[in-house]
Design a protein around this motif. Structure first.
Motif, PDB file in Angstrom:
ATOM      1  N   HIS A 260       0.853  -1.275  -0.028  1.00  0.00           N
ATOM      2  CA  HIS A 260      -0.075   0.173  -0.017  1.00  0.00           C
ATOM      3  C   HIS A 260       0.804   1.365   0.026  1.00  0.00           C
ATOM      4  N   ASP A 261       2.141   1.127  -0.400  1.00  0.00           N
ATOM      5  CA  ASP A 261       3.126   2.262  -0.423  1.00  0.00           C
ATOM      6  C   ASP A 261       2.888   3.123  -1.409  1.00  0.00           C
ATOM      7  N   ARG A 262       2.286   4.369  -1.001  1.00  0.00           N
ATOM      8  CA  ARG A 262       2.125   5.374  -2.378  1.00  0.00           C
ATOM      9  C   ARG A 262       3.339   5.756  -2.992  1.00  0.00           C
ATOM     10  N   SER A 263       4.422   5.734  -2.279  1.00  0.00           N
ATOM     11  CA  SER A 263       5.635   6.232  -2.875  1.00  0.00           C
ATOM     12  C   SER A 263       6.522   5.146  -3.681  1.00  0.00           C
ATOM     13  N   VAL A 264       5.866   3.992  -3.539  1.00  0.00           N
ATOM     14  CA  VAL A 264       6.489   2.861  -4.880  1.00  0.00           C
ATOM     15  C   VAL A 264       5.573   2.851  -6.043  1.00  0.00           C
ATOM     16  N   VAL A 265       6.029   2.909  -7.176  1.00  0.00           N
ATOM     17  CA  VAL A 265       5.239   2.863  -8.453  1.00  0.00           C
ATOM     18  C   VAL A 265       4.694   1.466  -8.491  1.00  0.00           C
ATOM     19  N   ASN A 266       3.198   1.577  -8.577  1.00  0.00           N
ATOM     20  CA  ASN A 266       2.573   0.471  -8.730  1.00  0.00           C
ATOM     21  C   ASN A 266       3.223  -0.906  -7.866  1.00  0.00           C
ATOM     22  N   PRO A 267       3.196  -0.984  -6.642  1.00  0.00           N
ATOM     23  CA  PRO A 267       3.778  -2.117  -5.885  1.00  0.00           C
ATOM     24  C   PRO A 267       2.815  -3.322  -6.143  1.00  0.00           C
ATOM     25  N   ILE A 268       3.519  -4.296  -6.575  1.00  0.00           N
ATOM     26  CA  ILE A 268       2.856  -5.589  -6.806  1.00  0.00           C
ATOM     27  C   ILE A 268       3.402  -6.884  -6.060  1.00  0.00           C
ATOM     28  N   PHE A 269       2.376  -8.038  -5.595  1.00  0.00           N
ATOM     29  CA  PHE A 269       2.884  -9.212  -5.201  1.00  0.00           C
ATOM     30  C   PHE A 269       2.995 -10.170  -6.196  1.00  0.00           C
TER      31      PHE A 269
ATOM     32  N   GLY B 128      -9.787   1.923 -24.281  1.00  0.00           N
ATOM     33  CA  GLY B 128      -9.324   1.202 -25.437  1.00  0.00           C
ATOM     34  C   GLY B 128      -7.877   1.793 -26.000  1.00  0.00           C
ATOM     35  N   GLN B 129      -7.278   2.814 -25.156  1.00  0.00           N
ATOM     36  CA  GLN B 129      -6.013   3.177 -25.354  1.00  0.00           C
ATOM     37  C   GLN B 129      -4.653   2.445 -24.917  1.00  0.00           C
ATOM     38  N   SER B 130      -3.635   2.349 -25.497  1.00  0.00           N
ATOM     39  CA  SER B 130      -2.551   1.624 -25.251  1.00  0.00           C
ATOM     40  C   SER B 130      -1.870   2.512 -24.260  1.00  0.00           C
ATOM     41  N   GLN B 131      -1.115   1.804 -23.464  1.00  0.00           N
ATOM     42  CA  GLN B 131      -0.182   2.578 -22.434  1.00  0.00           C
ATOM     43  C   GLN B 131       0.751   1.678 -21.741  1.00  0.00           C
ATOM     44  N   THR B 132       2.021   2.206 -21.404  1.00  0.00           N
ATOM     45  CA  THR B 132       2.867   1.187 -20.776  1.00  0.00           C
ATOM     46  C   THR B 132       2.938   1.736 -19.467  1.00  0.00           C
ATOM     47  N   ALA B 133       3.477   0.735 -18.664  1.00  0.00           N
ATOM     48  CA  ALA B 133       3.438   1.185 -17.057  1.00  0.00           C
ATOM     49  C   ALA B 133       4.590   0.151 -16.547  1.00  0.00           C
ATOM     50  N   MET B 134       5.205   0.418 -15.450  1.00  0.00           N
ATOM     51  CA  MET B 134       6.200  -0.212 -14.800  1.00  0.00           C
ATOM     52  C   MET B 134       5.378  -0.776 -13.403  1.00  0.00           C
ATOM     53  N   LEU B 135       5.952  -1.893 -13.025  1.00  0.00           N
ATOM     54  CA  LEU B 135       5.300  -2.514 -11.649  1.00  0.00           C
ATOM     55  C   LEU B 135       6.390  -2.798 -10.993  1.00  0.00           C
ATOM     56  N   THR B 136       6.234  -2.884  -9.716  1.00  0.00           N
ATOM     57  CA  THR B 136       7.349  -2.872  -8.753  1.00  0.00           C
ATOM     58  C   THR B 136       7.080  -4.139  -7.807  1.00  0.00           C
ATOM     59  N   VAL B 137       8.037  -5.155  -7.920  1.00  0.00           N
ATOM     60  CA  VAL B 137       7.593  -6.330  -7.105  1.00  0.00           C
ATOM     61  C   VAL B 137       8.188  -5.937  -5.641  1.00  0.00           C
ATOM     62  N   VAL B 138       7.027  -6.046  -4.761  1.00  0.00           N
ATOM     63  CA  VAL B 138       7.570  -5.735  -3.351  1.00  0.00           C
ATOM     64  C   VAL B 138       6.973  -6.913  -2.518  1.00  0.00           C
ATOM     65  N   GLY B 139       6.569  -8.008  -3.057  1.00  0.00           N
ATOM     66  CA  GLY B 139       6.164  -9.347  -2.119  1.00  0.00           C
ATOM     67  C   GLY B 139       6.327 -10.407  -3.049  1.00  0.00           C
ATOM     68  N   LEU B 140       7.064 -11.582  -2.574  1.00  0.00           N
ATOM     69  CA  LEU B 140       6.879 -12.649  -3.290  1.00  0.00           C
ATOM     70  C   LEU B 140       5.747 -13.644  -2.580  1.00  0.00           C
ATOM     71  N   LEU B 141       4.951 -14.456  -3.179  1.00  0.00           N
ATOM     72  CA  LEU B 141       4.047 -15.317  -2.599  1.00  0.00           C
ATOM     73  C   LEU B 141       4.047 -16.725  -3.222  1.00  0.00           C
ATOM     74  N   LYS B 142       3.965 -17.431  -2.036  1.00  0.00           N
ATOM     75  CA  LYS B 142       3.927 -18.843  -2.403  1.00  0.00           C
ATOM     76  C   LYS B 142       2.946 -19.544  -3.271  1.00  0.00           C
ATOM     77  N   SER B 143       3.239 -19.941  -4.239  1.00  0.00           N
ATOM     78  CA  SER B 143       2.335 -20.709  -5.421  1.00  0.00           C
ATOM     79  C   SER B 143       1.623 -21.680  -4.359  1.00  0.00           C
ATOM     80  N   LYS B 144       0.129 -21.361  -4.697  1.00  0.00           N
ATOM     81  CA  LYS B 144      -0.641 -22.356  -3.968  1.00  0.00           C
ATOM     82  C   LYS B 144      -1.244 -23.537  -4.836  1.00  0.00           C
ATOM     83  N   ASN B 145      -1.150 -22.967  -5.837  1.00  0.00           N
ATOM     84  CA  ASN B 145      -1.572 -23.881  -7.227  1.00  0.00           C
ATOM     85  C   ASN B 145      -1.305 -23.441  -8.436  1.00  0.00           C
TER      86      ASN B 145
END
Ligand SMILES: Nc1ncnc2c1ncn2[C@@H]1O[C@H](COP(=O)(O)OP(=O)(O)OP(=O)(O)O)[C@@H](O)[C@H]1O
Ligand SMILES: [Mg+2]
Lengths: 229, 565
Positions: B144-153, B179-196
């Motif tokens: 939920h950190d607003r200072s990180v660009v698109n933080p993802i798990f 319908g417009q194309s756009q590019t963006a960056m995601l930042t990995v902030v968490g690694l999840l265990k693969s459940k399935n």
């Protein structure tokens, strides 16, 4: 006065036919028979003469092909199965050649069986009646035994107790001693004769053993489906 | 204990081997039935309450603009939420479906992925969800950190396929809801265990950033997914919601200096010669005269929007002056050709006009109303996946620009998953059928043998004075007791099997892992089903026993006594 003259059993022109393949077996060919209350009657005849058939008809477990059968004033040839079954329960007791006890019930339970079917007596009443008869046939010590644990003579005594427990008007016994040695057979016949004398129960038994006849008060001879004397 | 009951019970234990065999067969069948049922219920539980809830909800409401069914957009989320909450019963949760498929480029590797917008808040999540999002690296705060660009798990599996790890960035290219194309960056902030297996398709982003990525404004959302208390009521509920959705003629109340009132409505193009002019408008004769406008002129107006404070300006090109004596439209109605109309209508949806407004009564009378476009259209309910898929593809041919509302359930969208339940139910049915035949053959055979053996006994009891009905009852009761004892032991054996199977840990990464709960088979024993099965089997046994028993009761006493085995 009317009661004493009315016969307990009255058969007239009774025939019984069995289909056998394409032919017909004439097991009874016109039997007339009257039995009075208190009789101790023996039906004698060779094998195949129709003794069992006749007893079955008197005992209401088989239907005559023709003729009339009156038991204790009731014409049974017109009754339905339910009525006939009740008539057997209340009026007739059976003793079989092969004893025919119910193997899963012990002595006292076997004797109680017909009383329980009546559904008229309380549990204690049923029990005391059964106990009295078991005592009368001399098996008090064996009342908890299953039939398989008894000798032939003992089994037949249980059967007699079972037949008598409902105080029926008639007891029918088809060759009751045929599966017993002669000494035991005689004991059974003596027991039956005692009961006949004390309780005035009517007994009809069949036999083809002439020794047995000594006990009978009345003898009916049957041959080829006809009463000969 | 009654005489008949006593006889039946004692007789039951007489032919021990034979009855034991039949009893074991029934018990075995019953235990299979219990296990199959519990497994099937377990799968349903997993499917309906866990999987489908994660994927799509039991029900979903989508609004599709311009045929872009993969990126639905709901312009007034609150209005739909209130419609749903007041019309759907047994609603557990409404979830925003914020997801989009795109290609992500990590470190030298790229892979397809689905970005899902979810609020991973440890305080709000259910136990199941908390287990699902278990971190093996990174932190929940960073999500939920607003200072990180698109933080993802991201799952470890996905991270591997993209060659990234914690704090790395992934570049994506995606289409907005417009319908417009756009590019963006995601930042990995968490690694999840693969459940399935299916979990590895997704990466998770907080809803705020996700909405921004998709081009959604705060009042908007993608689609709404409904989690129901009774998942199986989804179709019924969807039909209900579908029925109460009604569309209206689309109207934008507008402002033109010196003319009051005035409105912009949608002219359906298919009824008229196509016009490629942008914002092409037909204006009534009186308006043209007052404003001194003629064909080919440009006119300006403003209109209010539901979610904007200041009025929106809109420039129209007059292509036709119409005579309102024949159309009988409300005074001051400007008609704009559909594509341009809807573009403006949805981008800045107007305030709601109360149904009491005189405007509606006038419109109802207008002979021209069939040419006017609706605020939205409603797609018929699909009953199969095939129908649903076709309907979605067909939307591409729709050129008017009107939005379509689709009310769907898991039965259409996740039918493959739902079908699995059907297959399992079939397995149970087959178990019942096999059991049915075991009973049928077993009971009939056993009773036939028993009756033959006991014929003379039947003759004896009948001679003594037992009624036919009671003879029949002894045999029926014997089978009744046998089936009750065997089904009860079957239930116990079944429960033991379930306990045993449930204790085994299964290590698998195959597709079937989605059916496991924490690496264990999942059984749900439903006592009502168990009792129903028990009653069913005892009933079958008793009915089956009735016929041989009746035959036994009908044997003549004299015949029975002559019988020698
Ligand atoms: N169910 C039946 N079907 C055909 N024939 C029968 C049947 N029952 C009896 N019979 C025949 O009827 C005749 C009389 O038989 P029943 O059993 O009454 O003789 P019985 O005098 O009792 O003989 P036993 O001394 O051998 O017991 C015999 O010829 C017998 O074969
Ligand atoms: Mg005989």
């Amino acid at each position: 006065m009317a009661i004493s003259t009315t016969p307990l059993i009255h058969l007239s022109s009774v025939t019984k036919e069995y289909p056998l393949g394409n032919t017909t077996v004439h097991a009874l060919r016109g039997v007339d028979l009257t039995v009075s209350k208190g009789d101790f009657m023996s039906i004698v005849g060779p094998s195949g003469s129709g003794k069992t058939t006749l007893l079955n008809i008197i005992g209401c477990i088989d239907q005559a092909t023709s003729g009339s059968v009156v038991i204790d004033g009731q014409e049974i040839t017109t009754m339905n199965d339910k009525q006939i079954t009740d008539l057997r329960l209340y009026k007739i007791g059976f003793i079989f050649q092969t004893f025919n006890l119910i193997p899963v019930l012990n002595v006292i339970e076997n004797v109680e069986f017909p009383l329980l079917l009546m559904k008229t007596f309380s549990k204690t009443e049923v029990r005391s009646r059964a106990e009295r008869l078991i005592e009368a046939v001399g098996l008090s010590e064996h009342s908890q035994h299953r039939p398989a644990e008894l000798s032939g003579g003992q089994r037949q005594r249980v059967a007699i107790a079972r037949a008598l427990v409902t105080q029926p008007a008639i007891i029918l016994a088809d060759e009751p001693t045929a599966n017993l040695d002669s000494e035991t057979g005689n004991q059974i016949l003596e027991l039956m004769r005692d009961l006949n004398q004390k309780e005035h129960t009517t007994f009809i038994f069949s036999t083809h053993d002439h020794n047995v006849l000594a006990y009978a008060k009345k003898i009916v001879k049957i041959k080829d489906g006809l009463i000969t004397e | 204990m009654g005489l008949i009951t006593r006889l039946s019970l004692r007789n039951l234990f007489r032919q021990k081997r034979r009855n034991l065999f039949l009893g074991a067969a029934i018990a075995f069948g019953m235990s299979i039935l219990i296990v199959a049922n519990a497994f099937s219920h377990g799968i349903s539980d997993t499917l309906f309450n866990k999987m489908i809830v994660f994927i799509a909800g039991h029900m979903e409401v989508d609004v599709i603009e311009n045929g872009r069914f993969r990126t639905p957009v709901m312009r007034d989320r609150a209005a739909y939420v209130s419609l749903i909450t007041s019309n759907i019963s047994g609603l557990i949760e409404i979830k925003d479906n914020l997801s989009t498929t795109c290609r992500g480029i990590g470190k030298g590797k790229s892979d397809l992925m689905v970005i899902v917008g979810v609020d991973i808040n440890m305080n709000k999540l259910s136990e199941d969800e908390r287990n699902y999002f278990s971190l093996i690296g990174g932190s929940y705060e960073a999500y939920h950190d607003r200072s990180v660009v698109n933080p993802i798990f991201i799952t470890e599996g996905k991270a591997k396929s993209l060659g990234v790890t914690l704090n790395d960035q992934i570049r994506i290219r995606l289409q907005t809801v417009y319908g417009q194309s756009q590019t963006a960056m995601l930042t990995v902030v968490g690694l999840l265990k693969s459940k399935n297996a299916y979990m590895d398709f997704a990466v998770y982003l907080n809803p705020t950033d996700m909405k921004a990525l998709m081009g959604l404004r705060p009042q908007e959302t993608g689609a709404l997914q409904l989690v129901l208390k009774k998942p199986k009521s989804a179709i019924e509920q969807a039909n209900h919601l579908h029925d109460i959705l009604t569309s209206n003629i689309a109207v934008i109340p507008s402002n033109i200096a010196g003319i009051s009132p005035n409105w912009v409505m949608c002219l359906k193009q298919k009824h008229h010669a196509s016009n490629t002019t942008l914002n092409a408008a037909w204006i009534p004769l009186d308006m043209a005269q007052t404003l001194h406008l003629t064909t080919g002129n440009v006119m300006s107006l403003t209109h209010a929007a539901r979610f904007e404070r200041s009025p929106i300006e809109w420039t129209l090109n007059v292509v036709k002056i119409y005579d309102n004596r024949t159309y009988k439209l409300p005074t001051g109605t400007i008609l704009v050709l559909d594509q341009s109309f809807y573009k403006e209508y949805y981008a800045n949806i107007p305030p709601i006009i109360p149904s009491s407004d005189l405007l509606w009564a006038t419109l109802k009378q207008s002979p021209f109303k069939a040419n006017l476009g609706n605020d939205f259209d409603i797609l018929p309910r699909s009953s199969t996946t095939k129908e649903f898929t076709k309907r979605m593809k067909d939307l591409n041919n729709e050129k008017s620009g009107v939005a379509y509302i689709d009310v769907r359930t898991m039965y259409e969208t996740a039918s493959a998953v739902v079908k699995m339940e059907g297959v399992l139910n079939m397995v149970t049915m087959i178990a019942v059928l096999v059991l049915f035949f075991i009973i049928l053959i077993g009971v009939i055979n056993t009773l036939r043998m028993t009756i033959r053996e006991r014929t003379r006994e039947i003759g004896t009891t009948r001679a003594i004075g037992m009624q036919r009905r009671d003879v029949l009852m002894t045999f029926v009761l014997e089978t009744f007791f046998l089936s009750v004892f065997s089904t009860l032991s079957g239930v116990i054996v079944g429960l033991l099997i379930i306990a045993g199977l449930g204790a085994i840990t299964i290590q698998t990464d195959s597709f079937f892992s989605i059916l496991l709960v924490d690496k264990h088979l999942h059984f749900v024993v439903n006592p009502i089903t168990v009792i129903m099965n028990l009653i069913l089997i005892v009933t079958i046994a008793v009915i089956t026993a009735y016929f041989p028993a009746r035959r036994a009761a009908r044997i003549s006493a004299a015949e029975a006594l002559r019988h020698f085995e």
